[in-house]
Design an enzyme around this catalytic site. Sequence first.
Site, PDB file in Angstrom:
ATOM      1  CG  ASP A  75      24.213  13.523  31.963  1.00 22.35           C
ATOM      2  OD1 ASP A  75      24.566  13.871  30.828  1.00 22.35           O
ATOM      3  OD2 ASP A  75      23.555  14.257  32.722  1.00 22.35           O
TER       4      ASP A  75
ATOM      5  CD  GLU B 224      18.509  24.162  25.298  1.00 24.29           C
ATOM      6  OE1 GLU B 224      17.857  23.478  26.100  1.00 24.29           O
ATOM      7  OE2 GLU B 224      19.653  23.862  24.905  1.00 24.29           O
TER       8      GLU B 224
ATOM      9  CG  ASP C 182      22.854  25.537  27.590  1.00 23.69           C
ATOM     10  OD1 ASP C 182      22.451  25.441  28.764  1.00 23.69           O
ATOM     11  OD2 ASP C 182      23.945  25.075  27.199  1.00 23.69           O
TER      12      ASP C 182
ATOM     13  CG  ASP D 241       6.497 -15.169  49.989  1.00 20.82           C
ATOM     14  OD1 ASP D 241       6.873 -15.752  51.016  1.00 20.82           O
ATOM     15  OD2 ASP D 241       6.889 -15.486  48.850  1.00 20.82           O
TER      16      ASP D 241
ATOM     17  CG  ASP E  63       9.070 -21.459  49.650  1.00 25.87           C
ATOM     18  OD1 ASP E  63       7.852 -21.335  49.416  1.00 25.87           O
ATOM     19  OD2 ASP E  63       9.851 -20.496  49.680  1.00 25.87           O
TER      20      ASP E  63
ATOM     21  CG  ASP F 112      21.517  22.102  33.447  1.00 26.22           C
ATOM     22  OD1 ASP F 112      20.865  21.038  33.524  1.00 26.22           O
ATOM     23  OD2 ASP F 112      22.279  22.365  32.502  1.00 26.22           O
TER      24      ASP F 112
ATOM     25  NE  ARG G 284      19.053  22.141  28.159  1.00 28.56           N
ATOM     26  CZ  ARG G 284      20.360  22.392  28.335  1.00 28.56           C
ATOM     27  NH1 ARG G 284      20.932  22.141  29.513  1.00 28.56           N
ATOM     28  NH2 ARG G 284      21.093  22.844  27.349  1.00 28.56           N
TER      29      ARG G 284
ATOM     30  CG  HIS H 202      20.160  14.929  37.018  1.00 23.55           C
ATOM     31  ND1 HIS H 202      21.221  14.070  36.765  1.00 23.55           N
ATOM     32  CD2 HIS H 202      20.190  15.856  36.022  1.00 23.55           C
ATOM     33  CE1 HIS H 202      21.849  14.458  35.669  1.00 23.55           C
ATOM     34  NE2 HIS H 202      21.248  15.544  35.198  1.00 23.55           N
TER      35      HIS H 202
ATOM     36  CG  ASP I 224      20.530  18.098  27.988  1.00 25.90           C
ATOM     37  OD1 ASP I 224      19.901  19.172  28.001  1.00 25.90           O
ATOM     38  OD2 ASP I 224      21.458  17.835  28.773  1.00 25.90           O
TER      39      ASP I 224
ATOM     40  CD  GLU J  27       3.520 -22.391  45.438  1.00 23.98           C
ATOM     41  OE1 GLU J  27       3.445 -22.232  46.661  1.00 23.98           O
ATOM     42  OE2 GLU J  27       4.592 -22.321  44.797  1.00 23.98           O
TER      43      GLU J  27
END
Length: 1649
Positions: free
Chosen positions: A349, A425, A225, A1378, A1271, A521, A505, A579, A422, A1274
């Site tokens: 986060d 490591e 890290d 549309d 509208d 980072d 990570r 981020h 995250d 249909e």
Amino acid sequence: MVGVCQVTAKLYLGVQVSVQNIVPECPSIPYGERVDCFPDPGASEQKCLERACCWSPVDEANVPWCFFSKNHGYSVVSKSQPDSTHIEARLTRMDAPSLFGADIKELIFYAEMQTENRLRFKITDANQARFEVPHEHVQAPSSPPTGPLKYRLELIQKPFGLKVWRTSPEKLLFDTTIGPLVFADQYLQLSAKLPSHNIYGLGEHVHQTFRHDTNWKTWPIFTRDAFPNGGTHNLYGHYPYFTCLEDESGQSFGVFLMNSNAMEVTIQPAPAITYRTIGGVLDFYILVGDTPEAVVDEFTQLIGRPFIPPYWSLGFQLSRWDYGSLDEVKKVVERNRQIGIPYDVQYTDIDYMEDKKIFTYDMEKFKELNKRLIVKHNSHMSQVWPGETVFPDYTNQACVDWWVDEISRFHKEVKHDALWIDMNEVANFVQGSSKGCAENKVNYPPFTPRILDNLLYSKTLCMDAKHKWGNHYDVHSLYGYSMVLATEKASREVFKTNRSMVFTRSSFPGVGKYAGHWLGDNAANWNDIKWAIPGMLEFNLFGVPYIGADICGFFDDSPEELCRRWMQVGAFYPFSRNHNAQGYKDQDPASYGADSLLVKTSKHYLNIRYTLLPYLYTLFYKAHVNGETVLRPMMHEFYSDSETWGVHSQFLWGAHLLITPVLDPGVENVEAYIPDAIWYDFEKEERITDRKEKVNLNLPADKLGLHLRGGAILPAQRPDITTTYSRRHPMRLIIALDDNNAASGELFWDDGESRGILEELAINLKLFTSPSETKIYLIQDSIARMSEFQIFYYCSTFVVIFLSELNVVTFYIEVPLVNNSYSGSDQAKCEARGCIWKPSNVPNEPWCYYPDTHGYITGKVVETASGITVDIERNTAFPSQRSQSRDISKLRVEITYLSGKSLRWKIFDPSNARYEVPIPLDLPAMPETEENNRLYTVQIKNKPFGIQVIRKDTEEIIWDSAVPGFTFSDQLLEISTLLPSNYVYGFGETEHPSYNHDLSYHKYGLFAKDQPPGYKLNSYGLHPFYMGLEKSKNAHGVLLLNSNAMDVTFLPTPALTYRTIGGILDFYMVMGPTPEAVVQQYTEMIGRPVLPAYWSLGFQLCRYGYSNDAEIADLYRDMKAAKIPYDVQYADIDYMERQIDFKLDKVNFKGLPALVDDMRAEGMRFIFILDPAIAANETKGSYPAFDTGIEKDVFIKWPPELSNDIVWGKVWPDYPNITVDNSLDWDTQVELFRAFVAFPDFFKNSTAEWWTQQIKDFYNNVIKFDGLWIDMNEPASFVHGTVGEKCLGDAALENPPYMPPLESMYRGLNHKTLCMNSEQILADGTRVKHYDVHNLYGWSHTKPTYDALLSATGKRGVVITRSTYPSSGRWAGHWLGDNYSAWDQLLKSIIGMMELIIWWFSKDKLCYCLYLTGADICGFFNHAQYEMCLRWMQLGAFYPFSRNHNSINMPRQDPVAWGPEFAAISRDVLNIRYTLLPYLYTLMYEAHAHGNTVVRPLLHEFVTDENTWSIDRQFLWGPALLVTAGAVVGVRGQFMNMDTPLSKINLHVRGGHVLPWQKPENNTHYSRLNPLGLLVALDDGGSAHGSLFWDDGEGIGRLCMFVSMCVQEWQSCLFHPNSLDKRASGNSAFKMKCSVNGAKSTCSFIPNR
């Protein structure tokens, strides 16, 4: 830290080192080949000699002074070769001093030739097992290689070494004799000389260049890290892998050391590489390839192919650490939605957690978190962030089970779509543990690689921590890998068959099989934007193509220029996420200001990203299947060019898209390398001339370089705000030709999220062009159905030529079977149907077709003066085509000679009544019995049965169904006819790219659907009518009166096939003989178009998304100030309370009634929208529309035998007393916030009465209006079938045995509408299934609305409807629905308007015989561009229905929104329209009275000129005014280019015509007060004629007059009043004054009042 160093020194001194009196034998070698013998600190001559190494100081930096002598290493004592692919040897250590002690005396060497391209060799302790990486994927092949090896292994005996040679051409790749093998318990070293300096890979670090610097660089590898700030320290991942490009041939090889211990790698100038690791074994894989890409292929075969990410994960993503609360997240979502940033993913986060504890969330600040997003899971049960923590052992199965269970539990509480792991490591905020680490050889080894802090347990765990796999010392760098494996299992458990996504990570080779990665980072600085590119390129080598960097930087405030440039390049990161960290300024695009340059350029390049997502998705598929890189180094494609070997500031998407970003501040000119290929500027759409050279690209503040390589075919789609919507758009191809005028490409397509590759969903196409043809061919890897492609062509003449301007054959993917066949066939199935199988290489030609006699056989024939009756019977020599749809064996055919110019043939079951369309046509009272008065004859053919209609005077057969394949079963009716020519116009409502149909096996599904325009997508209405031209230049028309779902297929024979899934076959033909006569006869039959109010021909403004009445008032004020003519203002559903019909929003629109009154007092008109769906959850007594509807039983219900309940749906109305969370996905919003609705059955007389009363009450008690806009009829629903989506009754009605190729063919007919089993009741009491009358819902809604409008207002007004069927135009106009803000939609609207003359509307939502029709000017969806919108305003000024309209969350696009220049040009062109409104109104009257066309194709006036038969970029108003949208216009049968500046649209008046006009004003109320004038254009004979219809413009049956006019011999204007009303007759109708100027006369006159 001092204490740590002291401990390290103490342990080092305690190591037993055997010093012997050995004189080093020093080689004479170049400095660059020295292998360092003293990698640890403190080298001196004495210490060097104590190691029996060579000491030789030099004055060159970094060259080792102490290097290995020949005394070190191992010797081979025995060697064996069990077979041709295995070598084994025993090694013994040579006598030499130890570097770090505990040397292992005896070793085993093992080599395996695993494949033709892969060699493995392993060196380990001969007597004791050592730690080896327990890789999930890496394993020996199940069988030995069968082909010749591309490498050769040579073993050197003493000192031990090995050489790996390429066999062809022979070349030494990997030579370990440059240095000795060192193998101690905690120090293993091996060096190898390499053939070139082109070394790429090794990680994870910040390599400031992609190609390694070989000048003595040492890179530690040990997961950590740490900040990626540009040093040489170790980072998050562990990658002891590199690729070496050997030379210009492209031949390359890769080297992978599968070892997870802490290590360092030194690269030196020899060139050579030295590995130093402190544990495990030496387990090497040498991968040999002919190209760099081939090496990646080999590596990913070894470690595991990359996963295919879900399609949505390729969209843009937003995140930050510490939003603070869910409210802040919502603000970010909303502000970026408001500016139109396309984006798919929102993150939270650790701030969402309660006290930063995993598997919790803050119940106060994030109390509504249980919605869709991505949440973060760190690598520990209770995290380093909250305080004291413990760390799971993911190598323990019990831990994996716990992890899966915890994530499953959390997902039930907080819904999310992916997992972000995250800190794995593994990261720790203390050194080792809260109690420190023991003093032992794993925490303090004799040698520590040059890792950050020089301490193994710095910011992680103690090395003696225990895992199931072993000591943390050995498995530390596998922690993230093991966590990924566990998380993948959790993902499978949580998301089941959906793909989801994991990104991590920390990583190790093989992690890309299950996860993506980001570069950690970083910081908001110009270095980090640069260094991200080499990092992403390396991870593509490592088999992790889903890779990106934090856009705009994680740490520090991001300046606008830096973030702007980063957003540009970040739009092309595979993983595209903005981020940033806690405590820094917001850096999402909208935070820089809605009007900022950053927002503008971000939107621009993200829209390009979204356009190309089908290409990017295909690249990920190819990575998954073939191991190809996605983000690709230039040298992978152009390895023969040495200039590309070091390029690291440019990159490619795949092989074809070159991205050149700006990576320095204040720079607008960038040096870029253009490799050796044809390249096209992607944005300018033109070829560049530069090639194989460095160029200076001018890239101003809003641009980056984007170039498309010649030879490419890229699949693309129109972008949208999310991938959910972009995936619904038609697929396109972008084609760029190479030097040989050829191109190729691929497309992979599936549902975008299912796990694995599903055969029934996936499409894998290989596309290529032929250099000698303009056709595009395709090869399919699997069978699937897909819409036709739209093609954009980068041609070799340096410009982009669009499909319509180049004879390029478009194609659609469909498995060809029986005579315009069905999907899923093969030879066995074909022959089982009694059909003939004959493969063909013609694209889309059927391989399975009917035999000549298939169909029905003619029986009894009875002829009379008025027609023919025929009994026919199915030919039973052939099996039934569909067991689920019962064949009807005996049929009756009734042919009726309706008139001399029309006839009918009806095919039905005489024994059992079937549904027939309940629409009365205006047919002659008596048939034409006199044969001489008929323009046609009819003949009956016997076997197979067929009808031939023959035009008498030319003897042309214009209908001929005497062809095989006629089918009549319960749910499939199929009939084909040969056509007299290739010119066919009509069928709708579906989009096609040209006015004249392409007959190359194109199939169109027809079924009313709430579906925006898209190529071959069925849209709002059904119009089974076509006009055909004959070789004699006559014309005829054919209507199939059938309202069931159907399709039509065009064949190049030429021929046409109909397939419908219900009812009967009821055909009507009109004989013309001119195109205009065809329309007149057709509208005489179905009903003439309504005459609209005069004011409805004025310009109109609308948008979905007015926030309040003040916004409308401001718009009206600005339009008046700009003096832009404008008659009608609309209000969309915004004006309603919670989108509920007949309820006014009294908060935001409380002032609207007064505003409407004020505007109407000034001559303006107002139109409001109404949907058919009626809200059902209101408090009883508070909503009369529903309460009285229940009382009068007006709503659609189930058949009584199934249920007495209403068939509930959901549309726009919201539940009462709720707050809608617009940040949620659409389906969740519908589920949580949309109220139940009921659909009125407008076939019932009681419903029409109820509807009229609601409209009158609305007019009298709530707000005044002049017209109504209906509208969603249909009918559209936001749920499928009904609430709960469980349709009662016969499932074959929802999913019939034969399904036409509809947009929702795989989801059923009830997709986004009602259940087909719903029951409706006709006016005569007949009960019918919605299955049969679905396509009539809009038709049934229209007349009651028109009658109610007249009753409420007492004036003519206007009704605009979305869904239509033949005869809807008797009561309403139509708009194109549309549509999208795109150039192709602008052009296609012309096709639609021309088609409106032959049906009720067209593929582009323009009506057919609905003469008040038009497209939403500037487009409804997406952001309009200035030039496109201005051109559309010019063209739209000549739509009969001229309205600018767009959607919520899109920028304004009305004429005053763009600035003074745009407003002025709009004013000028609308003034022309208003000047000519008397002429347009006269055309509308002639359509109403006689069926003439208003917008008219050129072929209607010039049918003898075959050039006009395909013209669809020009049109006429009536016979006299030619409108040319582009710059091509005919000049007496020729084509010429005309000047068309931005301020101009080309208009031409035809000689021989008189056009009435008036001076324009701000609206028609004032323009009608001005004198009338005549514009006279003389013909070659000096004469002209014209007509004028005039009345009060809005009355019902009021005073009116029709005047014919002619001009002769220049001097005089003669008027011949020809009254429709006796009160208007007489020669004194006008006072007039005329003047002559050349060939044009102008007359003004005033009607006597």
